[in-house]
Write an enzyme that holds these catalytic residues in place. Structure first.
Site, mmCIF file in Angstrom:
data_model
loop_
_atom_site.group_PDB
_atom_site.id
_atom_site.type_symbol
_atom_site.label_atom_id
_atom_site.label_comp_id
_atom_site.label_asym_id
_atom_site.label_seq_id
_atom_site.Cartn_x
_atom_site.Cartn_y
_atom_site.Cartn_z
ATOM 1 N N ARG A 20 0.825 -1.197 0.000
ATOM 2 C CA ARG A 20 0.000 0.000 0.000
ATOM 3 C C ARG A 20 0.863 1.252 0.000
ATOM 4 N NH1 ARG A 20 -4.898 -1.447 2.260
ATOM 5 N NH2 ARG A 20 -4.937 -3.515 3.189
ATOM 6 N N THR A 21 0.283 2.338 -0.509
ATOM 7 C CA THR A 21 0.976 3.620 -0.418
ATOM 8 C C THR A 21 0.899 4.099 1.022
ATOM 9 O OG1 THR A 21 0.321 4.188 -2.656
ATOM 10 C CG2 THR A 21 1.015 5.980 -1.247
ATOM 11 N N LEU A 22 2.040 4.339 1.626
ATOM 12 C CA LEU A 22 2.041 4.809 2.999
ATOM 13 C C LEU A 22 2.340 6.297 3.076
ATOM 14 C CD1 LEU A 22 3.923 1.832 4.640
ATOM 15 C CD2 LEU A 22 1.476 2.264 4.592
#
Lengths: 245, 272
Positions: free
Chosen positions: A22-24
């Protein structure tokens, strides 16, 4: 900026793998985009900087691109996500051209497509970390809209992203008119970009202004704005100061 | 058309390069009651004959709204037509949702044609037994298409399908050159007159036909009985003096029936 969701199953290994997909947080980011509708179409300004945190790492990034025949896309935020979006749009435009039937995607269609993409990614907790500005002209009608990373989407006569919202929009609210000529439009955008240059630490003094009209897209060559640092207050900034501020 | 040893499967070619099952499917279209479409530069009119199973039942719906800017009239197996209309509505609304803009009718008919083609190339499927007259709006104006069970599609200025459509086609052939510049009212009148051709002498009443219109500033909608009757009254009042009326009778008698000899009574109950 951390952005994790607590998942309550004891398997740390599985979780780690899932989260790394996921994009954090964003890594290489572009700062504001400012865009206005004018008499013949839409003008969009951006600088060419890509920041790596607080370092101004890249100074030749084009953050405004032409899409199809009728649209212009500008992005702030994660540069790699912008490139991914350009790939999606490339495929979209390609398929549209393959129909070869006299119909073509206009700015409204592209804007709505992007809204769907951004919102769907947000729902999966894996956003494309960008705020996008979509401008264009089709059949004589100008279009200007914006989509954020959470899928908030709207149209307006003038839009700006990031710091531009706070520094440029107030200027535009006062000084924008529907019948701005090209020269006046550029002057207005330069006024906004100058303020951003002075006050936004991620802005650099190398900007491009893109124009889209019924005829097509032109992106200017990069150029710099004149700045003035000789204000009296800057000459002896600590005179009369108390404490360290 | 006679039975032969190559007509059992849709995936069997005949030695002369024909797919008989596909051609038989096109026969089914001819069994349905007539449907007519015509277009001008800015409007499309779709009309159909209301045929009921029996006096006790209501008539089958043959014209469907696909979207504000697209309508379809069918002839043949209505069940197949209903399913394809649902597919078209689905495609149209999905496009609208993603792009907030109407699906160009030209792209819809290609998808429909591709869907029909699949059924001509799978041994476990059969071709759709319905012909569709798709009328809609595009960036380039109004369009009328005919989608065939074979997977072909053609664009028309005006067309008629179903039983006794030849009479209507003859009428349209005489008048089509003026359709592009026709007003909306003239287009509707021509559609109703074409319907009358297919009735072969039966008196034209508004209860016998369904008429729908769509245009550049007019979303797809059906005309109510009153409006249709008003148009009929403008020409039915003086049938003898009407030049078209006289010719129509002669045409109806001479028009060859393309049902292979089957009369109305022999029409299979599933086809309308």
């Amino acid at each position: 900026m951390t952005f994790t969701i607590p998942i309550d199953n004891g398997d740390a290994l599985k979780n780690a793998e899932a989260d790394s997909q996921r994009t954090l947080y964003p890594y290489v980011t572009g700062t504001s985009i400012v865009a206005i509708k004018y008499k013949d179409g839409v003008l969009m300004a951006s600088d060419m900087g890509g920041s790596y945190g607080s370092t101004l790492r890249y100074k030749n990034i084009e953050r405004v691109k032409a899409i199809g025949k009728h649209s212009l896309l500008g992005a702030s935020g994660e540069i790699s996500d912008f490139q991914e979006i350009l790939r999606y749009l490339d495929e979209l435009v390609l398929n549209d051209n393959m129909w070869d039937d006299g119909n073509s995607l206009g700015p409204k269609e592209v804007h709505n497509y992007l809204t769907r993409v951004m919102y769907n990614r947000r729902n999966k907790f894996n956003p494309l970390w960008n705020t996008l500005v979509l401008g264009g002209v089709k059949n004589g009608e100008s279009y200007l809209g914006m989509v954020s990373m959470i899928g908030v989407s709207f149209e307006d006569n003038h839009v700006a992203t990031g710091f531009g919202n706070h520094l440029a929009r107030p200027i535009l609210r006062d000084e924008w008119r529907a019948d701005l000529s090209f020269e006046d439009g550029v002057k207005l955008l330069e006024k906004c970009m100058r303020v951003l240059l002075y006050r936004d630490r991620s802005a650099i003094n190398k900007l491009q202004i893109a124009k889209i009209t019924e005829e097509g897209v032109t992106v200017s060559q990069p150029y710099s704005l004149k700045t003035f640092w000789e204000f009296q207050a800057f000459h002896n900034p600590t005179a009369g100061a108390q404490g360290s501020w | 058309m006679f039975r032969n040893q190559y007509d059992t499967d849709v995936t069997t070619w005949s030695p002369t390069g024909r797919l008989f099952q596909v051609e038989y499917a096109m026969e089914a279209v001819k069994q349905g009651s007539a449907a007519i479409g015509l277009r001008s530069r800015s409007h499309v009119v779709l009309a159909s004959v209301n045929k009921a199973q029996s006096e006790l039942s209501s008539h089958q719906r043959k014209i469907f709204k696909v979207d504000d800017h697209i309508g379809v009239a069918i002839a043949g197996l209505t069940a197949d037509g209903r399913v394809l209309s649902r597919y078209m509505r689905s495609e149209s609304i999905n496009h609208s949702f993603t792009y907030e803009s109407p699906l160009p009718v030209g792209r819809l008919v290609v998808r429909l044609a591709d869907k029909a083609q699949v059924c001509t190339q799978r041994s476990w499927k059969r071709p759709y037994g319905v012909g569709l007259l798709v009328g809609g709006l595009d960036e380039s104006g109004a369009h009328l298409y005919y989608n065939c069970p074979s997977g072909n599609y053609f664009e028309y200025q005006a067309f008629a399908i179903g039983s006794r459509s030849q009479a209507a086609k003859t009428y349209l052939e005489r008048r089509f050159e003026s359709f592009n510049e026709s007003s909306r009212e003239d287009l509707i009148k021509d559609a109703i007159l074409a319907i009358r051709e297919t009735l072969q002498g039966e008196t034209l009443k508004s209860s016998l036909c369904t008429v729908s219109v769509l245009g550049v500033d007019e979303p797809f909608h059906f005309l109510d009985q009153e409006s249709i009757q008003k148009v009929i009254d403008t020409f039915e009042k003086v049938p003898e003096e009407e030049e078209d009326g006289g010719e129509a009778e002669a045409e109806a008698a001479a028009a060859p029936t393309e049902q292979g000899g089957a009369g109305d009574q022999d029409v299979a109950p599933m086809e309308m």
